[in-house]
Design a protein around this motif. Structure first.
Motif, PDB file in Angstrom:
ATOM      1  N   LEU A  60      18.431 -14.833  -0.828  1.00 28.35           N
ATOM      2  CA  LEU A  60      17.115 -14.472   0.216  1.00 28.35           C
ATOM      3  C   LEU A  60      15.779 -15.115  -0.569  1.00 28.35           C
ATOM      4  O   LEU A  60      15.025 -15.295   0.222  1.00 28.35           O
ATOM      5  CB  LEU A  60      16.888 -12.916   0.296  1.00 28.35           C
ATOM      6  CG  LEU A  60      18.146 -12.283   1.164  1.00 28.35           C
ATOM      7  CD1 LEU A  60      17.746 -10.581   1.302  1.00 28.35           C
ATOM      8  CD2 LEU A  60      18.096 -12.733   2.636  1.00 28.35           C
ATOM      9  N   GLU A  93      14.831 -18.264   1.169  1.00 29.06           N
ATOM     10  CA  GLU A  93      14.218 -18.168   2.348  1.00 29.06           C
ATOM     11  C   GLU A  93      12.975 -17.512   2.245  1.00 29.06           C
ATOM     12  O   GLU A  93      11.904 -17.902   2.887  1.00 29.06           O
ATOM     13  CB  GLU A  93      15.078 -17.005   3.249  1.00 29.06           C
ATOM     14  CG  GLU A  93      14.247 -16.543   4.560  1.00 29.06           C
ATOM     15  CD  GLU A  93      15.479 -15.628   5.330  1.00 29.06           C
ATOM     16  OE1 GLU A  93      14.857 -15.108   6.322  1.00 29.06           O
ATOM     17  OE2 GLU A  93      16.455 -15.485   4.926  1.00 29.06           O
ATOM     18  N   ASN A 151       9.414 -18.738   3.612  1.00 27.90           N
ATOM     19  CA  ASN A 151       8.398 -18.105   4.156  1.00 27.90           C
ATOM     20  C   ASN A 151       7.215 -18.034   3.729  1.00 27.90           C
ATOM     21  O   ASN A 151       5.985 -18.111   4.270  1.00 27.90           O
ATOM     22  CB  ASN A 151       8.996 -16.601   4.250  1.00 27.90           C
ATOM     23  CG  ASN A 151      10.138 -16.399   4.974  1.00 27.90           C
ATOM     24  OD1 ASN A 151      10.433 -16.968   5.939  1.00 27.90           O
ATOM     25  ND2 ASN A 151      10.802 -15.310   4.871  1.00 27.90           N
TER      26      ASN A 151
END
Length: 663
Positions: free
Chosen positions: A499, A502, A506
């Motif tokens: 994550l 990601e 972001n």
């Protein structure tokens, strides 16, 4: 010839008796109150009239010391602490050691009688408090309780005992001295009796030697001190009866008596001049205790001087009387002035005591109100303490007791309020510890599921909703909870490394969005566009933890900048919208940023300041309502109250927005 000599002897003795009797009947009113002149009854000897018993100097001085003690104003010990009482006894002990006297010891006894009960009250209160704490710690049992005195209490008891011992030793010495003086005067009477009964008036040498022995006995009698009162009168009667017989038996008596009268007159003139100088000084200065002692001692010496020629004696006595009247008249004026000043001090302190009285029944559930009332009470207490001077003894003591009793009642009630408040905070501490234990249990089970995450988020919300904890535990419990929560989420992130990439993407997207918002804020701002920015921000998702605070601040700053550029909104609308944006950030991330908490604290401080201002304005309105021609001032104050109320309403609305975020 013998009959004429006997007649002159009788006249001389009568002159002596008249002189001392005049001293008693013509003494100024003030002097009579402190000098007791008692006429001596007829002696048991064969003489028809004798010289009355003279005044004892020590009795006069003791009475003067009592007057000084009575005149001195009482000290207000009601506000003293234990250390203050110890210092007071140290001062008393030093005083009785340095200048022991009957008046000083009586004054010390009055002080001990006043301070001992007050000190015992403090000790009793401390013991009761210690017992209460012991019972609280031992389930209400008193078994094994032992109360030990502190150093101040032991020092107080030691000083108290030392003062009592000094007093006993002083009066024991006086009694011993009186017994010694009784024996000495008895020996002198026997010597004088032997001299009188063995008188040979036919031998000039014997007359001369007998007269020298007589004068020696007189001097020794004069220097001998006091004796116990049951024997004093008898000794004086016997001694003066023998003196009378001695002069009656001597033909040379007349020449010696005339010479003594001239010497006595000169001596009385010197003593009178001394008293007159004191009277002259009293016209421009206050009559101090030292001046009064000196005048009384001089007058006492005057009365012990033998008779002078009758006409001159009456004149010199009138001068003495006039001087004493001046001294005691000035003394009475000083006492009256002191009483008037004491009444004025009493009136001022009465007005303050009336303001203090409502504090004894004050009660509130607000810490702010208790603190405000405490400040007001302490200000009134300072006013009380700043009023210098003494009050009338009886009613002043009653007023002082009531004043300090009301203050103590207020602080007892305040202590009870904070005691109950502390109990509630202890319960909150237990509740927060229980939440921490739940999070620790999830960590121990290594449960990083979404359900566990939701549980932690829920526990975070519950933690914030719980009220205050004890001040000393506030930072500790918060740090402990924050650490376990951070550990939970760090472990969750460690197992979700995929994550992170990601999150990095972001972060790039959120930075780009912030740049876009900042750019459009300078070109023009629209409400619809603001909603689009919020939707884009929410859709992007999480960023790396270490960047969450920075990017969050940048986003909030960018949004606030954009809102500030929206010209159609009022200042209040822009402020509310900016705060709403921060709240939405809290809801989106399930956390409570420190900046938002700090903002809430700042808002609450502003609210408290405005509430205090409103209270002051309303107090001013009450004052203006009692004043004439104050309409303009009253309108200004009412306008200020309305504005402050509006500001307070805005701040409460902001708090409401923040609280909604915490739910």
């Amino acid at each position: 010839m013998i009959n004429e000599e006997a007649k002159e002897i009788k006249e001389e003795i009568e002159a002596q008796a008249i002189e001392v009797t005049e001293s008693a009947t013509n003494t100024p009113a003030e002097e009579v109150s402190i000098l007791e002149v008692a006429a001596t009854p007829e002696p048991t000897e064969t003489i028809s009239e004798v010289t009355p018993e003279p005044i004892l100097v020590s009795a006069v001085l003791e009475t003067i010391e009592e007057t000084e003690t009575t005149d001195s104003q009482a000290i207000d010990y009601s506000g003293f602490q234990k250390a203050d009482f110890v210092k007071t006894l140290e001062k008393v002990l030093a005083e009785v050691k340095e200048n022991p006297s009957v008046g000083i010891f009586r004054k010390s006894e009055d002080t001990l009688k006043e301070v001992r009960p007050l000190f015992e009250q403090i000790k009793s209160a401390e013991k009761a408090e210690a017992l209460a704490k012991f019972k609280e710690a031992n389930e209400g049992s008193e078994d094994g309780f032992e109360f030990k005195l502190d150093a101040a209490s032991e020092q107080f008891d030691t000083l108290f005992k030392a003062i009592k011992e000094e007093r006993s030793k002083y009066f024991a010495n006086i009694e011993k001295e009186k017994d010694k003086n009784f024996s000495q005067k008895t020996v002198l009477i026997n010597r004088l009796r032997t001299l009188v009964e063995g008188e040979d008036s036919s031998d000039p040498a014997h007359i001369k030697s007998g007269f020298n022995e007589f004068k020696k006995i007189q001097e020794e009698w004069k220097t001998a001190g006091n004796v116990n009162s049951p024997h004093n009168n008898t000794l004086w009667q016997t001694f003066h009866a023998l003196v009378d017989r001695f002069y009656s038996n001597r033909s040379i008596y007349f020449e010696l008596l005339e010479l003594d009268r001239k010497r006595n007159l000169q001596h009385k003139i010197e003593l009178c001049s001394k008293i007159e100088r004191i009277a002259e000084t009293s016209k421009t200065e206050n009559v101090t205790g030292k001046m009064l002692d000196e005048a009384v001692a001089t007058f006492e010496e005057y009365k012990h001087v033998g008779p002078a020629p009758k006409e001159e004696n009456e004149l010199i006595w009138q001068r003495v009387k006039d001087a004493l009247d001046i001294i005691y008249g000035k003394r009475r004026e000083q006492l009256e002035a002191s009483k008037a000043e004491a009444e004025q001090v009493f009136a001022l302190k009465t007005s303050i005591a009336e303001l203090i009285q409502p504090f004894a029944s004050f009660n509130s559930a607000s810490i702010t109100e208790w603190n405000d009332r405490t400040k007001a009470l302490l200000a009134l207490q300072d006013q009380w303490n700043n009023i210098k001077g003494f009050m009338p003894k009886e009613k002043g003591k009653e007023l002082s007791d009531k004043f300090w009793s009301d203050i103590k009642t207020f602080f007892r009630n305040k202590t009870e309020f904070f005691r109950l408040l502390e109990i509630k905070r202890e319960e909150n501490l237990k509740a927060k510890n229980a939440i921490i234990e739940e999070v620790e249990a999830l960590l121990a089970n290594e449960d990083e599921s979404q359900e566990a995450t939701n549980t932690v988020i829920r526990l975070q919300k519950e933690f914030r909703e719980i009220g205050h904890v004890p001040e000393k535990e506030k930072d500790v419990i918060y740090s402990k909870f924050k650490n376990v929560c951070d550990t939970f989420f760090n472990l969750k992130r460690a197992k979700n490394q995929t994550l992170e990439k990601e999150f990095e993407a972001n972060l790039v997207n959120k930075i780009a969005l912030c740049e876009q918002i900042e750019k459009e804020a300078s070109e023009g701002a629209e409400t619809t566009r603001l909603a689009e920015f919020k939707a884009q921000w929410s859709a992007i998702g999480f960023v790396p933890k270490k960047e969450m605070q920075n990017i969050g601040k940048r986003y909030i700053n960018a949004i606030n900048k954009y809102v500030s550029a929206m010209a159609k909104l009022s200042g209040r609308e822009r402020e509310q919208l900016s705060l709403q944006n921060e709240v939405e950030m809290v809801r989106a991330h399930g956390e409570s940023p420190k900046d938002l908490i700090r903002k809430e604290n700042d808002i609450r401080r502003k609210m408290q300041t405005i509430e205090n201002d409103i209270a002051v304005y309303r107090n001013n309105l009450e004052f203006f309502a009692k004043s004439k021609n104050a309409d303009k001032l009253r309108q200004d104050v009412e306008a200020k109250i309305q504005k402050a109320a509006k500001d307070l309403s805005d701040l409460k609305h902001q708090i409401k927005i923040i609280r909604e975020a915490e739910r």
